[in-house]
Design a protein around this motif. Structure first.
Motif, PDB file in Angstrom:
ATOM      1  N   MET A   1       0.823  -1.194   0.000  1.00 43.92           N
ATOM      2  CA  MET A   1       0.000   0.000   0.000  1.00 43.92           C
ATOM      3  C   MET A   1       0.866   1.257   0.000  1.00 43.92           C
ATOM      4  N   THR A   2       2.000   1.205   0.707  1.00 42.29           N
ATOM      5  CA  THR A   2       2.899   2.358   0.735  1.00 42.29           C
ATOM      6  C   THR A   2       3.384   2.689  -0.665  1.00 42.29           C
ATOM      7  N   GLY A   3       3.734   1.663  -1.442  1.00 42.84           N
ATOM      8  CA  GLY A   3       4.197   1.890  -2.806  1.00 42.84           C
ATOM      9  C   GLY A   3       3.155   2.599  -3.646  1.00 42.84           C
ATOM     10  N   GLN A   4       1.877   2.243  -3.477  1.00 40.37           N
ATOM     11  CA  GLN A   4       0.803   2.894  -4.236  1.00 40.37           C
ATOM     12  C   GLN A   4       0.662   4.355  -3.846  1.00 40.37           C
ATOM     13  N   ARG A   5       0.832   4.670  -2.558  1.00 34.87           N
ATOM     14  CA  ARG A   5       0.766   6.071  -2.119  1.00 34.87           C
ATOM     15  C   ARG A   5       1.919   6.861  -2.734  1.00 34.87           C
ATOM     16  N   MET A   6       3.094   6.258  -2.789  1.00 29.81           N
ATOM     17  CA  MET A   6       4.262   6.925  -3.369  1.00 29.81           C
ATOM     18  C   MET A   6       4.052   7.162  -4.863  1.00 29.81           C
ATOM     19  N   ILE A   7       3.547   6.160  -5.549  1.00 29.11           N
ATOM     20  CA  ILE A   7       3.268   6.292  -6.980  1.00 29.11           C
ATOM     21  C   ILE A   7       2.251   7.407  -7.215  1.00 29.11           C
ATOM     22  N   GLY A  89       2.366  15.257 -27.451  1.00 25.22           N
ATOM     23  CA  GLY A  89       2.966  13.935 -27.364  1.00 25.22           C
ATOM     24  C   GLY A  89       3.828  13.683 -26.140  1.00 25.22           C
ATOM     25  N   VAL A  90       3.998  14.680 -25.279  1.00 27.37           N
ATOM     26  CA  VAL A  90       4.799  14.489 -24.064  1.00 27.37           C
ATOM     27  C   VAL A  90       3.956  13.715 -23.058  1.00 27.37           C
ATOM     28  N   ARG A  91       4.562  12.706 -22.449  1.00 29.39           N
ATOM     29  CA  ARG A  91       3.852  11.931 -21.435  1.00 29.39           C
ATOM     30  C   ARG A  91       4.855  11.287 -20.490  1.00 29.39           C
ATOM     31  N   PHE A  92       4.343  10.795 -19.395  1.00 28.50           N
ATOM     32  CA  PHE A  92       5.153  10.088 -18.407  1.00 28.50           C
ATOM     33  C   PHE A  92       4.641   8.658 -18.308  1.00 28.50           C
ATOM     34  N   LYS A  93       5.553   7.745 -18.063  1.00 23.57           N
ATOM     35  CA  LYS A  93       5.171   6.342 -17.864  1.00 23.57           C
ATOM     36  C   LYS A  93       5.781   5.868 -16.548  1.00 23.57           C
ATOM     37  N   THR A  94       4.934   5.404 -15.651  1.00 21.93           N
ATOM     38  CA  THR A  94       5.393   4.892 -14.357  1.00 21.93           C
ATOM     39  C   THR A  94       5.763   3.427 -14.505  1.00 21.93           C
ATOM     40  N   GLN A  95       6.975   3.086 -14.053  1.00 17.04           N
ATOM     41  CA  GLN A  95       7.456   1.716 -14.149  1.00 17.04           C
ATOM     42  C   GLN A  95       7.153   0.901 -12.895  1.00 17.04           C
ATOM     43  N   GLY A  96       7.037   1.585 -11.741  1.00 16.57           N
ATOM     44  CA  GLY A  96       6.762   0.894 -10.484  1.00 16.57           C
ATOM     45  C   GLY A  96       7.541   1.512  -9.344  1.00 16.57           C
ATOM     46  N   ALA A  97       7.383   0.903  -8.176  1.00 21.07           N
ATOM     47  CA  ALA A  97       8.057   1.396  -6.967  1.00 21.07           C
ATOM     48  C   ALA A  97       8.846   0.259  -6.345  1.00 21.07           C
ATOM     49  N   PHE A  98       9.986   0.608  -5.736  1.00 24.17           N
ATOM     50  CA  PHE A  98      10.775  -0.393  -5.024  1.00 24.17           C
ATOM     51  C   PHE A  98      11.424   0.248  -3.801  1.00 24.17           C
ATOM     52  N   VAL A 105      11.443   4.973  -0.555  1.00 25.52           N
ATOM     53  CA  VAL A 105      10.858   4.217  -1.656  1.00 25.52           C
ATOM     54  C   VAL A 105      11.191   4.979  -2.935  1.00 25.52           C
ATOM     55  N   VAL A 106      11.590   4.261  -3.957  1.00 25.64           N
ATOM     56  CA  VAL A 106      11.934   4.867  -5.245  1.00 25.64           C
ATOM     57  C   VAL A 106      10.822   4.545  -6.234  1.00 25.64           C
ATOM     58  N   VAL A 107      10.302   5.585  -6.873  1.00 28.69           N
ATOM     59  CA  VAL A 107       9.305   5.412  -7.924  1.00 28.69           C
ATOM     60  C   VAL A 107      10.012   5.687  -9.250  1.00 28.69           C
ATOM     61  N   ARG A 108      10.074   4.648 -10.068  1.00 31.20           N
ATOM     62  CA  ARG A 108      10.766   4.745 -11.358  1.00 31.20           C
ATOM     63  C   ARG A 108       9.769   5.143 -12.438  1.00 31.20           C
ATOM     64  N   THR A 109      10.135   6.183 -13.198  1.00 28.79           N
ATOM     65  CA  THR A 109       9.291   6.662 -14.290  1.00 28.79           C
ATOM     66  C   THR A 109      10.160   6.992 -15.497  1.00 28.79           C
ATOM     67  N   HIS A 110       9.491   7.236 -16.599  1.00 32.24           N
ATOM     68  CA  HIS A 110      10.173   7.704 -17.799  1.00 32.24           C
ATOM     69  C   HIS A 110       9.390   8.877 -18.378  1.00 32.24           C
ATOM     70  N   LEU A 111      10.127   9.878 -18.817  1.00 31.65           N
ATOM     71  CA  LEU A 111       9.563  10.996 -19.563  1.00 31.65           C
ATOM     72  C   LEU A 111       9.702  10.625 -21.037  1.00 31.65           C
ATOM     73  N   LEU A 112       8.589  10.619 -21.734  1.00 30.59           N
ATOM     74  CA  LEU A 112       8.567  10.256 -23.148  1.00 30.59           C
ATOM     75  C   LEU A 112       8.102  11.452 -23.953  1.00 30.59           C
TER      76      LEU A 112
END
Length: 192
Positions: A1-7, A89-98, A105-112
């Motif tokens: 649940m913590t990971g979802q709050r961080m995301i 066309g700019v967007r972000f994609k969330t890869q997940g949290a670890f 907690v690290v939330v990994r994302t990409h700027l596209l």
């Protein structure tokens, strides 16, 4: 649940960035004004500045700390606004949290964005105390360039010259320069 709050913290920030870019594509000052409250919700600017300033933070007065943290928050909003216009066309994609180091907690994302390679953005968050919301304390760009480390290097001279008071004044000047360097807003014209 913590990971979802961080995301959720990171995704809300991303939505605010995209919305500000769409709402104010040519007005950096308006983007900064729109982003300031969103950044204040997402980031713990005081914790970041404490890490950046080190012993300068611990020896400063509460008033100097508060002034420097406020100047840092304003500077961050201007910096985000000057760097991020949004665009088609700019967007972000969330890869997940670890789980990260020292209880983070690290939330990994990409700027596209069209025409550029994806940019990796890893947000380092600390869970909120009690019922407090989690907050971003650092961002790692492309797997290793720490925002805190970058700012520590940039702010070092001001801190050595006069501590947090000098840094606060330097940040105010840099904020004005970022907002003044932006092209003036252009009036919207009807489509032909």
């Amino acid at each position: 649940m913590t990971g979802q709050r961080m995301i959720a913290v990171v995704e809300n920030l991303h939505q605010a960035l995209l919305a500000a870019g769409r709402a104010h594509p040519t007005d950096t000052a308006a983007r900064a004004a729109a982003l300031a409250p969103e950044l204040a919700r997402a980031y713990d600017f005081e914790a970041m500045l404490r890490l950046i300033a080190g012993t300068h933070w611990t020896t400063a007065t509460p008033r100097a700390r508060a002034a420097a943290a406020a100047a840092f928050a304003d500077y961050s909003a201007a910096l985000y606004a000057s760097r991020f216009e949004g665009g088609e066309g700019v967007r972000f994609k969330t890869q997940g949290a670890f789980q990260g180091p020292r209880g983070t907690v690290v939330v990994r994302t990409h700027l596209l964005a069209p025409g550029i390679e994806p940019v990796s953005l890893d947000y380092v968050l600390r869970p909120g105390a009690g019922e407090g919301a989690p907050a971003i304390q650092d961002v790692l760009v492309d797997g290793g360039i720490s925002e805190v480390a970058t700012r520590r290097s940039e702010f070092d001279r001001s801190l050595k010259e006069g501590g947090l008071e000098t840094l606060a004044e330097a940040l105010k000047a840099q904020t004005r320069a970022l907002l003044d360097a932006a092209p003036p807003a252009q009036a919207a014209t009807p489509a032909e």
